[in-house]
Design an enzyme around this catalytic site. Structure first.
Site, mmCIF file in Angstrom:
data_model
loop_
_atom_site.group_PDB
_atom_site.id
_atom_site.type_symbol
_atom_site.label_atom_id
_atom_site.label_comp_id
_atom_site.label_asym_id
_atom_site.label_seq_id
_atom_site.Cartn_x
_atom_site.Cartn_y
_atom_site.Cartn_z
ATOM 1 N N LYS A 118 0.808 -1.221 0.000
ATOM 2 C CA LYS A 118 0.000 0.000 0.000
ATOM 3 C C LYS A 118 0.840 1.269 0.000
ATOM 4 C CE LYS A 118 -4.322 -1.696 1.994
ATOM 5 N NZ LYS A 118 -5.273 -1.555 3.109
ATOM 6 N N LYS A 202 -4.906 -10.340 -7.247
ATOM 7 C CA LYS A 202 -6.076 -10.400 -6.384
ATOM 8 C C LYS A 202 -7.185 -9.472 -6.898
ATOM 9 C CE LYS A 202 -5.933 -8.371 -2.379
ATOM 10 N NZ LYS A 202 -5.701 -7.898 -1.012
ATOM 11 N N LYS A 205 -10.432 -3.594 -4.740
ATOM 12 C CA LYS A 205 -11.153 -2.334 -4.888
ATOM 13 C C LYS A 205 -10.340 -1.316 -5.655
ATOM 14 C CE LYS A 205 -13.132 -2.722 -0.283
ATOM 15 N NZ LYS A 205 -13.144 -2.278 1.097
HETATM 16 P P1 AMP Z 1 -11.084 -4.991 2.861
HETATM 17 O O1 AMP Z 1 -11.902 -4.610 1.715
HETATM 18 O O2 AMP Z 1 -9.622 -4.900 2.595
HETATM 19 O O3 AMP Z 1 -11.506 -4.317 4.127
HETATM 20 O O4 AMP Z 1 -11.364 -6.530 3.072
HETATM 21 C C1 AMP Z 1 -12.514 -7.033 3.708
HETATM 22 C C2 AMP Z 1 -12.488 -8.552 3.750
HETATM 23 O O5 AMP Z 1 -12.546 -9.085 2.413
HETATM 24 C C3 AMP Z 1 -11.215 -9.151 4.363
HETATM 25 O O6 AMP Z 1 -11.585 -10.273 5.144
HETATM 26 C C4 AMP Z 1 -10.400 -9.570 3.183
HETATM 27 O O7 AMP Z 1 -9.539 -10.645 3.475
HETATM 28 C C5 AMP Z 1 -11.480 -10.001 2.205
HETATM 29 N N1 AMP Z 1 -11.026 -9.884 0.806
HETATM 30 C C6 AMP Z 1 -10.661 -8.746 0.167
HETATM 31 N N2 AMP Z 1 -10.309 -9.014 -1.112
HETATM 32 C C7 AMP Z 1 -10.460 -10.365 -1.278
HETATM 33 C C8 AMP Z 1 -10.266 -11.267 -2.381
HETATM 34 N N3 AMP Z 1 -9.867 -10.828 -3.571
HETATM 35 N N4 AMP Z 1 -10.535 -12.579 -2.181
HETATM 36 C C9 AMP Z 1 -10.966 -13.031 -0.977
HETATM 37 N N5 AMP Z 1 -11.160 -12.239 0.092
HETATM 38 C C10 AMP Z 1 -10.917 -10.918 -0.044
#
Ligand code: AMP
Ligand code: TRP
Length: 339
Positions: A118, A202, A205
């Protein structure tokens, strides 16, 4: 043997809209876990300001916080049973995070790969908050003495840090077993959903191409379009799981199908063995539309009444605080603060 009561805590950041990775990697498992043990689900608005904060972001942050709360409810988290709240309404998270900042070591944080990703090339321009982000995450979990944390694969390292912080606190204050060592719950066929444009990246967002991800708010046409355009290879689908090795795009789409249909990867491979991608993509598009569009519709319905979402968050925060306050009082005593 640990004596801690089983409790689930997890959270998501209110930054942009949620996507299929968030749903399959985390949210879908949360809904299931509500039937297994008590849960708390947080919208981590304080984490969301680690990268971008200021007057220009204020409304976006507020809107995104409501949208993430709506997504939790629309996906099936029951706010009557399970407190849903935003982190900023429970000040004990920040209070414990400060103490944990003094327990965690710089060397531990220096190893965090997500900070490296990041902060990019210019680490010196990253906020101090971004650096200490995983310490706040440890506080989110441990301020409730939560034992289970359902997340996607990418959060594994952060959870190991939470365990290290819990253990060092227990040692430093001679309070064996005061904090549990929280366990990551990384389950299902889609713990790491990959980009639809590149099976080695991956789904995220922050990817500039909207075709790389399916957003929870996409309509049926957008979902079908994105799946039809998803990158694939020229071969037909394999007849055994082993045949997915070295074919990241095929593996990703099969995993997504398996997770959305609640069946195993083996069963999914068997179902489409030897077929061309075109037919499989049609089936996947139908399934994704059937599973995701009702969530989007329910989110729209909920978001039409922001006052009601705010009431859910306030009530969740009141219930969460009632759990966090006694833990924080014990922590202060252990540290030696006059409180
Ligand atoms: P965040 O959007 O970073 O707050 O992530 C929220 C949740 O979504 C966390 O548990 C992450 O591990 C999961 N997550 C985010 N991106 C992915 C992805 N591409 N595949 C699986 N889990 C994800
Ligand atoms: N770091 C997590 C993510 O980006 C979000 C998060 C913050 C979290 N606090 C948490 C997840 C506590 C689980 C438990 O996905």
């Amino acid at each position: 043997m640990s004596t801690h009561k089983q409790l689930v805590l997890s959270g998501m950041q209110p930054t942009n809209t949620l996507h299929l990775g968030n749903y399959l990697g985390a949210l879908k498992n949360w809904v299931r876990m509500q039937n297994e043990m008590p849960c708390l689900f947080c919208v981590v608005d304080m984490h969301a300001i680690t990268q971008d904060v200021g007057y220009g972001r204020r409304k976006e942050l507020t809107d995104a916080t409501r949208e993430v709360a709506a997504a939790y409810i629309a996906a099936g988290v029951d706010p009557e049973r399970t407190p849903i709240f935003n982190q900023a309404q429970v000040p004990e998270h920040a209070e414990l995070a400060w103490i944990f900042n003094c327990v965690a070591r710089l060397g531990w944080l220096d190893r965090m790969t997500q900070f490296k990703e990041k902060s990019g090339k210019h680490k010196e321009r990253a906020s101090v908050g971004l650096y200490t982000y995983p310490v706040l995450m440890a506080a989110d979990i441990l301020v409730y003495k939560a034992t289970h944390v359902p997340v996607g694969e990418d959060q594994k390292q952060h959870l190991e840090l939470s365990r290290d912080i819990a253990q060092k606190f227990n040692n430093d204050f001679q309070a064996p077993d005061f904090f549990p060592l929280p366990e990551p719950v990384i389950t299902g066929p889609a713990t790491r959903v990959m980009s639809l444009r590149d099976g080695t990246k991956k789904m995220s967002k922050s990817d500039e191409s909207d075709y790389s991800r399916i957003n929870l708010t996409d309509d049926a046409d957008a979902i079908a379009q994105k799946i039809r355009k998803a990158k694939t290879d020229p071969d037909p689908l394999p007849d055994a799981k082993k045949g997915l090795e070295g074919r990241p795009e095929a593996e990703n789409l099969i995993n997504i199908y398996a997770a959305l249909s609640d069946q195993s990867v083996d069963a999914t491979v068997a179902q489409f063995a030897g077929q061309q991608f075109s037919g499989f993509k049609n089936a996947l598009a139908d399934l994704a539309v059937a599973r995701l569009t009702p969530i989007a519709a329910e989110m729209r319905r909920l978001l039409a009444d922001p006052g009601e979402i705010d009431r859910v968050l306030k009530s969740g925060a009141d219930r969460a605080r009632a759990l966090a306050a006694p833990v924080m009082a014990e922590v202060k005593k252990l540290v030696g603060f006059i409180a």
